[in-house]
Design an enzyme around this catalytic site. Structure first.
Site, PDB file in Angstrom:
ATOM      1  N   LYS A 148      29.673  45.451  56.064  1.00  0.00           N
ATOM      2  CA  LYS A 148      30.963  44.854  55.710  1.00  0.00           C
ATOM      3  C   LYS A 148      31.703  45.830  54.812  1.00  0.00           C
ATOM      4  O   LYS A 148      31.388  45.981  53.633  1.00  0.00           O
ATOM      5  CB  LYS A 148      30.788  43.541  54.963  1.00  0.00           C
ATOM      6  N   CYS A 182      32.997  56.142  40.489  1.00  0.00           N
ATOM      7  CA  CYS A 182      32.053  55.542  39.555  1.00  0.00           C
ATOM      8  C   CYS A 182      31.369  56.566  38.658  1.00  0.00           C
ATOM      9  O   CYS A 182      30.853  56.217  37.599  1.00  0.00           O
ATOM     10  CB  CYS A 182      31.018  54.706  40.309  1.00  0.00           C
ATOM     11  N   GLU A 215      34.829  49.969  32.440  1.00  0.00           N
ATOM     12  CA  GLU A 215      35.201  50.884  33.507  1.00  0.00           C
ATOM     13  C   GLU A 215      36.643  50.622  33.941  1.00  0.00           C
ATOM     14  O   GLU A 215      36.932  49.644  34.618  1.00  0.00           O
ATOM     15  CB  GLU A 215      34.241  50.715  34.688  1.00  0.00           C
ATOM     16  N   TRP A 269      35.938  50.076  48.289  1.00  0.00           N
ATOM     17  CA  TRP A 269      37.232  50.538  48.760  1.00  0.00           C
ATOM     18  C   TRP A 269      37.544  51.969  48.358  1.00  0.00           C
ATOM     19  O   TRP A 269      38.450  52.591  48.913  1.00  0.00           O
ATOM     20  CB  TRP A 269      38.343  49.620  48.246  1.00  0.00           C
ATOM     21  N   GLU A 304      24.169  50.082  43.972  1.00  0.00           N
ATOM     22  CA  GLU A 304      24.805  51.230  43.315  1.00  0.00           C
ATOM     23  C   GLU A 304      26.107  50.703  42.749  1.00  0.00           C
ATOM     24  O   GLU A 304      27.060  50.451  43.485  1.00  0.00           O
ATOM     25  CB  GLU A 304      25.034  52.356  44.326  1.00  0.00           C
TER      26      GLU A 304
END
Length: 501
Positions: free
Chosen positions: A197, A305, A403, A173, A271
């Site tokens: 998707k 990320c 994270e 997202w 990833e």
């Protein structure tokens, strides 16, 4: 936690009743299968705008049957697409890039509406999308491999590079259009067909992309099924006719996909998450480091990320660096996309994620960790969190290991170089990292010892399409961008000819 300077940030709102999109600019609330949009069997779901918390569009809720139909279309199209000459596929990818460029402004506005991103971030996403397709269009015509020759007596070896077949793709997202491009471009360039998707909350630009390029690609080559990962993503990962599953997402999602893919022994490209350490040595240019982190730590509201989210600074310069970093962070402009071209920080993308990030800040407060700027939510509506710098962070603290994926930077100190490297590597992921030093020997020494797929020296979060992107450890395996992505989405075949007479 110190909260005395929450007022450092004024949340800027768009004036009047300005809107990013007209209703007719939205993509169809359908799946894109076999070259056409199709009505969903599973109904529709609302798309919520993160600045207002109001629904402004709908997308289809996919089912396993929808995935099966899309995979069947991709299987039917794969032979002809895979046999197409490289220059023909290259030409189509260039036309796709041109089509995206022709609708640049629309895609920027659609991405900002869907995610809340400032225009500067959305523009960079669309620019990079165009560049990715143009790069792959050239790279597919210049692949290299071992030279044909006799490597065994009287036998000629020829190495062929072939498509894998059908690739299932699951995208996140935080960069809906760009992460789709990072997968779509090399997958098509290598001669594969695909079913993608997108994240169910941010599917609009992927659907609009399908609408824009529908007349360029043969039916079945590119398919989009929207919906939940637990349904659509799971079916792609387990489908016996899908030859590879490629995911950009969380570490948890990567584990689920890898387990499902194991049943059919399909290839997996992952990833996943990161917790990028930034090692600032005692000889670093502190002003330059702080200015670099202004962007690298807070780009896309920290929903990145590779974000520079975990600073390790030498204890002798820690106070000086923190002062410089806080001065940079205080200048960040926070607000809605239409509030001004200078907006740098937008909202988080969803209520669930907003609550998650605030949970990390609350727990940090309970642990005695202090916020020297930010540290709280900003007044609603919208999922806005103030850019935050946390100090007095002890080794092993939750906020420095997990994270957070928001506009939050933690600052720790170290005493010597060996400690800096040990602590930089003391997280379960290894996507990216950076070191700041004016000593060239030290920079080479440190970069060689940090366990991450990308290590920057005296910068952070600078990405080039020609260079590979991907991580080590819990950050997954496989590479996006560069010619290495073409390798990931191809297979090699050895053909040996006996030419003895």
């Amino acid at each position: 936690m110190t909260v005395s300077d929450q007022t450092a940030f004024t949340l800027r709102r768009a004036s009047g009743a300005a809107s990013l999109l007209a209703p007719e600019e939205l993509p169809p609330a359908q799946h894109f299968i076999d070259g056409a949009f199709r009505d969903p069997a599973g109904g529709l779901a609302d798309v919520v705008e993160p600045c207002s918390e109001q629904a402004f569009a709908q997308v289809a809720v996919g089912t396993a049957d929808d995935v099966d139909a899309a995979v069947a279309a991709a299987v039917a199209a794969k032979a002809e697409w895979g046999r197409m000459l490289p220059k023909e596929r290259s030409g189509l990818l260039l036309r796709i890039a041109d089509r995206v460029a022709e609708h640049y402004d629309l895609l920027v506005r659609l991405e900002s509406a869907d995610t809340g991103k400032p225009f500067s971030v959305s523009r960079d996403d669309v620019d990079s999308t165009i560049d990715c397709f143009r790069f792959m269009a050239g790279a597919l015509r210049a692949t290299t491999t071992m030279a044909a020759g006799d490597y065994a007596e009287d036998h000629l070896s020829v190495i062929l590079r072939e498509p894998l077949g059908v690739v299932g793709v699951v995208t996140p997202w935080n960069y809906p259009l760009l992460m789709a491009a990072w997968k779509i471009a090399p997958i098509l360039a290598a001669g594969n067909t695909l079913v993608i998707k997108p994240a169910e909350q941010t599917s609009l630009t992927t659907l609009k992309f399908a609408e824009l390029v529908a007349d360029l690609l043969p039916a079945g080559v590119f398919n989009v099924v929207t919906g939940k990962g637990s349904v659509v993503g799971a079916r792609l990962a387990e489908h016996p006719d899908v030859d590879m599953i490629a995911l950009t997402g969380s570490v948890g999602s990567g584990r689920i996909v890898a387990r499902a893919a194991a049943e059919t022994l399909k290839r997996v490209h992952l990833e996943l998450g990161g917790k990028a350490p930034v090692v600032i040595f005692d000889d670093a240019d502190l002003d330059a480091a702080a200015a670099s982190l202004r962007t690298a730590s807070f780009w896309n509201s920290g929903q990145e990320c590779g974000a520079a989210c975990r600073v390790l600074v030498h204890e002798s310069v820690a106070e000086q660096f923190i002062d410089r970093l806080v001065a940079q962070v205080r200048e960040l402009a926070v607000g809605e996309p239409l509030a001004g071209e200078d907006i740098e920080i937008g909202p988080l993308f969803s209520r669930e994620h907003y609550d998650r990030v605030l949970g990390y800040l609350d727990r940090a407060q309970q642990e005695g960790i202090r916020a020297v700027v930010g540290g709280s939510a900003l007044p609603g509506p919208g999922y806005f969190v103030a850019p935050t710098v946390l100090i007095d962070v002890p080794e092993g603290a939750e906020c420095a290991r997990e994270e957070i994926f928001g506009p939050v930077v933690t600052v720790e100190t170290f005493a010597d170089d060996d400690e800096a490297i040990r602590r930089a590597n003391d997280v379960p992921v290894g996507l990216a990292a950076s070191v700041f030093t004016e000593n060239a020997r030290r920079s080479h020494w440190a970069a060689a010892r940090i366990d991450a797929g990308t290590v920057w020296v005296n910068s952070h979060l600078v990405i080039a399409t020609e260079a590979p992107w991907g991580g080590f450890k819990g950050s997954g395996y496989g590479r996006d961008l560069s010619i290495y992505a073409l390798d990931d989405y191809s297979r090699t075949k050895h053909v040996m000819h006996n030419h003895a007479r």
